[in-house]
Design a protein around this motif. Sequence first.
Motif, PDB file in Angstrom:
ATOM      1  N   THR A 171       3.949 143.994  28.517  1.00 36.43           N
ATOM      2  CA  THR A 171       3.875 145.145  29.418  1.00 36.43           C
ATOM      3  C   THR A 171       4.508 146.371  28.778  1.00 36.43           C
ATOM      4  O   THR A 171       3.991 147.485  28.896  1.00 36.43           O
ATOM      5  CB  THR A 171       4.568 144.818  30.750  1.00 36.43           C
ATOM      6  OG1 THR A 171       3.912 143.697  31.358  1.00 36.43           O
ATOM      7  CG2 THR A 171       4.532 146.004  31.696  1.00 36.43           C
ATOM      8  N   GLY A 172       5.626 146.177  28.101  1.00 35.43           N
ATOM      9  CA  GLY A 172       6.280 147.302  27.432  1.00 35.43           C
ATOM     10  C   GLY A 172       5.419 147.898  26.334  1.00 35.43           C
ATOM     11  O   GLY A 172       5.328 149.123  26.202  1.00 35.43           O
ATOM     12  N   ILE A 173       4.764 147.041  25.553  1.00 35.12           N
ATOM     13  CA  ILE A 173       3.874 147.535  24.500  1.00 35.12           C
ATOM     14  C   ILE A 173       2.692 148.283  25.119  1.00 35.12           C
ATOM     15  O   ILE A 173       2.300 149.357  24.649  1.00 35.12           O
ATOM     16  CB  ILE A 173       3.387 146.368  23.621  1.00 35.12           C
ATOM     17  CG1 ILE A 173       4.561 145.789  22.821  1.00 35.12           C
ATOM     18  CG2 ILE A 173       2.270 146.821  22.680  1.00 35.12           C
ATOM     19  CD1 ILE A 173       4.223 144.542  22.039  1.00 35.12           C
ATOM     20  N   ALA A 174       2.111 147.707  26.189  1.00 28.05           N
ATOM     21  CA  ALA A 174       0.980 148.367  26.844  1.00 28.05           C
ATOM     22  C   ALA A 174       1.379 149.741  27.365  1.00 28.05           C
ATOM     23  O   ALA A 174       0.612 150.707  27.246  1.00 28.05           O
ATOM     24  CB  ALA A 174       0.463 147.490  27.992  1.00 28.05           C
ATOM     25  N   ALA A 175       2.577 149.854  27.937  1.00 28.43           N
ATOM     26  CA  ALA A 175       3.041 151.142  28.461  1.00 28.43           C
ATOM     27  C   ALA A 175       3.314 152.142  27.353  1.00 28.43           C
ATOM     28  O   ALA A 175       3.190 153.357  27.559  1.00 28.43           O
ATOM     29  CB  ALA A 175       4.295 150.944  29.300  1.00 28.43           C
ATOM     30  N   ALA A 176       3.693 151.653  26.168  1.00 26.19           N
ATOM     31  CA  ALA A 176       3.923 152.559  25.040  1.00 26.19           C
ATOM     32  C   ALA A 176       2.615 153.056  24.441  1.00 26.19           C
ATOM     33  O   ALA A 176       2.547 154.154  23.892  1.00 26.19           O
ATOM     34  CB  ALA A 176       4.759 151.863  23.965  1.00 26.19           C
ATOM     35  N   VAL A 177       1.552 152.234  24.557  1.00 28.71           N
ATOM     36  CA  VAL A 177       0.239 152.640  24.058  1.00 28.71           C
ATOM     37  C   VAL A 177      -0.412 153.626  25.009  1.00 28.71           C
ATOM     38  O   VAL A 177      -1.049 154.609  24.605  1.00 28.71           O
ATOM     39  CB  VAL A 177      -0.662 151.405  23.856  1.00 28.71           C
ATOM     40  CG1 VAL A 177      -2.110 151.816  23.572  1.00 28.71           C
ATOM     41  CG2 VAL A 177      -0.127 150.546  22.715  1.00 28.71           C
ATOM     42  N   LYS A 178      -0.252 153.372  26.302  1.00 28.29           N
ATOM     43  CA  LYS A 178      -0.880 154.190  27.340  1.00 28.29           C
ATOM     44  C   LYS A 178       0.016 154.137  28.566  1.00 28.29           C
ATOM     45  O   LYS A 178       0.441 153.055  28.981  1.00 28.29           O
ATOM     46  CB  LYS A 178      -2.276 153.642  27.643  1.00 28.29           C
ATOM     47  CG  LYS A 178      -3.201 154.598  28.336  1.00 28.29           C
ATOM     48  CD  LYS A 178      -4.615 154.009  28.360  1.00 28.29           C
ATOM     49  CE  LYS A 178      -5.599 154.996  28.950  1.00 28.29           C
ATOM     50  NZ  LYS A 178      -6.990 154.454  28.921  1.00 28.29           N
ATOM     51  N   ALA A 196      12.849 140.461  33.160  1.00 27.78           N
ATOM     52  CA  ALA A 196      11.537 140.854  32.631  1.00 27.78           C
ATOM     53  C   ALA A 196      11.362 142.367  32.697  1.00 27.78           C
ATOM     54  O   ALA A 196      10.797 142.973  31.773  1.00 27.78           O
ATOM     55  CB  ALA A 196      10.425 140.154  33.412  1.00 27.78           C
ATOM     56  N   ALA A 197      11.842 142.984  33.780  1.00 29.65           N
ATOM     57  CA  ALA A 197      11.741 144.441  33.893  1.00 29.65           C
ATOM     58  C   ALA A 197      12.544 145.122  32.787  1.00 29.65           C
ATOM     59  O   ALA A 197      12.089 146.097  32.170  1.00 29.65           O
ATOM     60  CB  ALA A 197      12.227 144.903  35.265  1.00 29.65           C
ATOM     61  N   GLY A 198      13.743 144.612  32.534  1.00 31.14           N
ATOM     62  CA  GLY A 198      14.560 145.177  31.463  1.00 31.14           C
ATOM     63  C   GLY A 198      13.930 144.988  30.099  1.00 31.14           C
ATOM     64  O   GLY A 198      13.953 145.897  29.253  1.00 31.14           O
ATOM     65  N   THR A 199      13.337 143.813  29.884  1.00 27.40           N
ATOM     66  CA  THR A 199      12.659 143.557  28.612  1.00 27.40           C
ATOM     67  C   THR A 199      11.481 144.504  28.417  1.00 27.40           C
ATOM     68  O   THR A 199      11.275 145.064  27.331  1.00 27.40           O
ATOM     69  CB  THR A 199      12.165 142.099  28.554  1.00 27.40           C
ATOM     70  OG1 THR A 199      13.283 141.218  28.671  1.00 27.40           O
ATOM     71  CG2 THR A 199      11.429 141.829  27.262  1.00 27.40           C
ATOM     72  N   ALA A 200      10.701 144.697  29.487  1.00 29.30           N
ATOM     73  CA  ALA A 200       9.543 145.590  29.400  1.00 29.30           C
ATOM     74  C   ALA A 200       9.979 147.028  29.127  1.00 29.30           C
ATOM     75  O   ALA A 200       9.404 147.712  28.264  1.00 29.30           O
ATOM     76  CB  ALA A 200       8.728 145.518  30.684  1.00 29.30           C
ATOM     77  N   ALA A 201      10.993 147.491  29.866  1.00 29.20           N
ATOM     78  CA  ALA A 201      11.467 148.863  29.676  1.00 29.20           C
ATOM     79  C   ALA A 201      12.043 149.057  28.278  1.00 29.20           C
ATOM     80  O   ALA A 201      11.784 150.073  27.617  1.00 29.20           O
ATOM     81  CB  ALA A 201      12.502 149.209  30.740  1.00 29.20           C
ATOM     82  N   ALA A 202      12.813 148.069  27.831  1.00 30.06           N
ATOM     83  CA  ALA A 202      13.411 148.173  26.499  1.00 30.06           C
ATOM     84  C   ALA A 202      12.350 148.140  25.411  1.00 30.06           C
ATOM     85  O   ALA A 202      12.436 148.877  24.416  1.00 30.06           O
ATOM     86  CB  ALA A 202      14.418 147.038  26.292  1.00 30.06           C
ATOM     87  N   THR A 203      11.333 147.297  25.580  1.00 27.06           N
ATOM     88  CA  THR A 203      10.258 147.225  24.591  1.00 27.06           C
ATOM     89  C   THR A 203       9.487 148.540  24.522  1.00 27.06           C
ATOM     90  O   THR A 203       9.206 149.059  23.428  1.00 27.06           O
ATOM     91  CB  THR A 203       9.285 146.083  24.939  1.00 27.06           C
ATOM     92  OG1 THR A 203       9.998 144.847  24.960  1.00 27.06           O
ATOM     93  CG2 THR A 203       8.160 146.008  23.913  1.00 27.06           C
ATOM     94  N   GLY A 204       9.151 149.087  25.702  1.00 23.29           N
ATOM     95  CA  GLY A 204       8.445 150.369  25.720  1.00 23.29           C
ATOM     96  C   GLY A 204       9.262 151.476  25.091  1.00 23.29           C
ATOM     97  O   GLY A 204       8.737 152.302  24.326  1.00 23.29           O
ATOM     98  N   ALA A 205      10.578 151.489  25.403  1.00 22.22           N
ATOM     99  CA  ALA A 205      11.444 152.517  24.834  1.00 22.22           C
ATOM    100  C   ALA A 205      11.586 152.343  23.329  1.00 22.22           C
ATOM    101  O   ALA A 205      11.577 153.331  22.571  1.00 22.22           O
ATOM    102  CB  ALA A 205      12.814 152.448  25.507  1.00 22.22           C
ATOM    103  N   ALA A 206      11.709 151.086  22.885  1.00 18.30           N
ATOM    104  CA  ALA A 206      11.851 150.838  21.448  1.00 18.30           C
ATOM    105  C   ALA A 206      10.588 151.253  20.692  1.00 18.30           C
ATOM    106  O   ALA A 206      10.676 151.850  19.608  1.00 18.30           O
ATOM    107  CB  ALA A 206      12.152 149.360  21.202  1.00 18.30           C
ATOM    108  N   ALA A 207       9.419 150.937  21.260  1.00 22.40           N
ATOM    109  CA  ALA A 207       8.165 151.328  20.607  1.00 22.40           C
ATOM    110  C   ALA A 207       8.036 152.846  20.542  1.00 22.40           C
ATOM    111  O   ALA A 207       7.615 153.406  19.522  1.00 22.40           O
ATOM    112  CB  ALA A 207       6.983 150.728  21.367  1.00 22.40           C
TER     113      ALA A 207
END
Length: 459
Positions: A171-178, A196-207
């Motif tokens: 989800t984080g990667i998808a949010a970073a793409v679009k 999971a929410a923290g992981t998604a937010a952190a992944t999107g922010a990191a990307a």
Amino acid sequence: MSTGPSGRYARVSVVLGLAGAIAVAIALLPGHRGWFDVGVYHGAVNHWLHDRGQLYDYVRPGTDYGFTYPPFAALCMLPMAWLDWHPTIAVNVAVSALAAGLVLWLLVDPIARREGWHRGFGFALAACLFAMLGPVRDTVSFGQVNLVLLALVYADAWLLDRGHRLAGVGTGIAAAVKLTPAIFIGYLVVTRRWRAAGTAAATGAAATLLAGLVAPEASREYFGRALWDTGRVGALDYVSNQSLLGLVARWNPEHPDRLVWIVLVAVVLAVWAYRSRQAARRGDERAGFALTGVAGCLVSPVTWVHHLVWLVPALVVLADSALLRRSAGGAASRRGTGRRAWCWWTGAYLLLCGSVVWLWSVDHSGVLGFFGSNSYILLAVAMLVFLPVATAADVGVAGERPEAVRLTLDLVEAPASAVPNRPTQGSGRWSRTPTTRWRASSRRSSGARPGVPARRGSG
């Protein structure tokens, strides 16, 4: 279902006949987009990497359209810069097909197993029906990324069901793409999946941070200017924009009332949050994710028709609900509810196959023009409000099917002994059960330019 040679031949014949008919229909129907959007991606990354130009200054020759995604998306698309045009198309179609296959497997295979269907046959039929949907045809024909993003989010749902620590990464990667898939991070927050929410937010922010480090100038340009310039993606009142803002813009193209749009978005988000929490409390994770995809289409400022692949999971939930109620045995009222669910599914499916909004692409005035040009928005609103979320009434349905997954939804707090033949936690398949999120059941069943619409972007 017959498993002998005659049964196999019959299944193969049905699939081949249906696939052939759909292939002919797709070939003959208007609306071939000539891989317009992947042409924008291909040109933009080549301009950026080989020509040393600015990413967001690129405009596809002969059009007004340029790259509209965050810089991280451009980094993901960089391999296109080393491919010629036709190999780029081939890779794009192959990746979309793989993503579609994953999505269908995640959505349909649990139902096929529960119902005792031949799994390959069920998957093949679902793939044929899926291919006929207008948003799917447009996604492939434009060369869009929607199916890949859908696959990332639903792979995350699968991981979430299993309590995997990587749940949220997709989800984080998808949010970073679009940006639109970021609403699924909101779903994880609303339903209190904090890790999971923290992981998604952190992944999107990191990307996003990675893109900022690799391409700082492009990142400044995107977040400082391009993101806020909705004119880059096309006219808001264009009929392909099936979002709430598109509806408001078509109502008054010269002066769209942003306050009305904000109020409508607030109402939709309130309904979505309430129904998503309701679905999570009852363990109906499929409905929760489907409702989130529907809400995302409504609240996004721009939702082109090809973005409506996010409505596909809601169609699956509708079909699943009808199948469950079909098994109600002597419960006539539930059988009637199942028939109504099938009627609703059929109407929604045919509407999404028909691409009817294009009939009002030139003139959407009058009452008929209003309803016709906004038909997908009205469908999405209906799904948001009325999409079935499993209830206690379904307990009887499941209870009458001892070899199928039990749907015991209002008994979340009941002890296991209070629910006959309740599924235990284990591995096997996803099911709509109360105490898990798509938990695997331990029981198994027995078995403008040519082909390019004017005034729209590559979003």
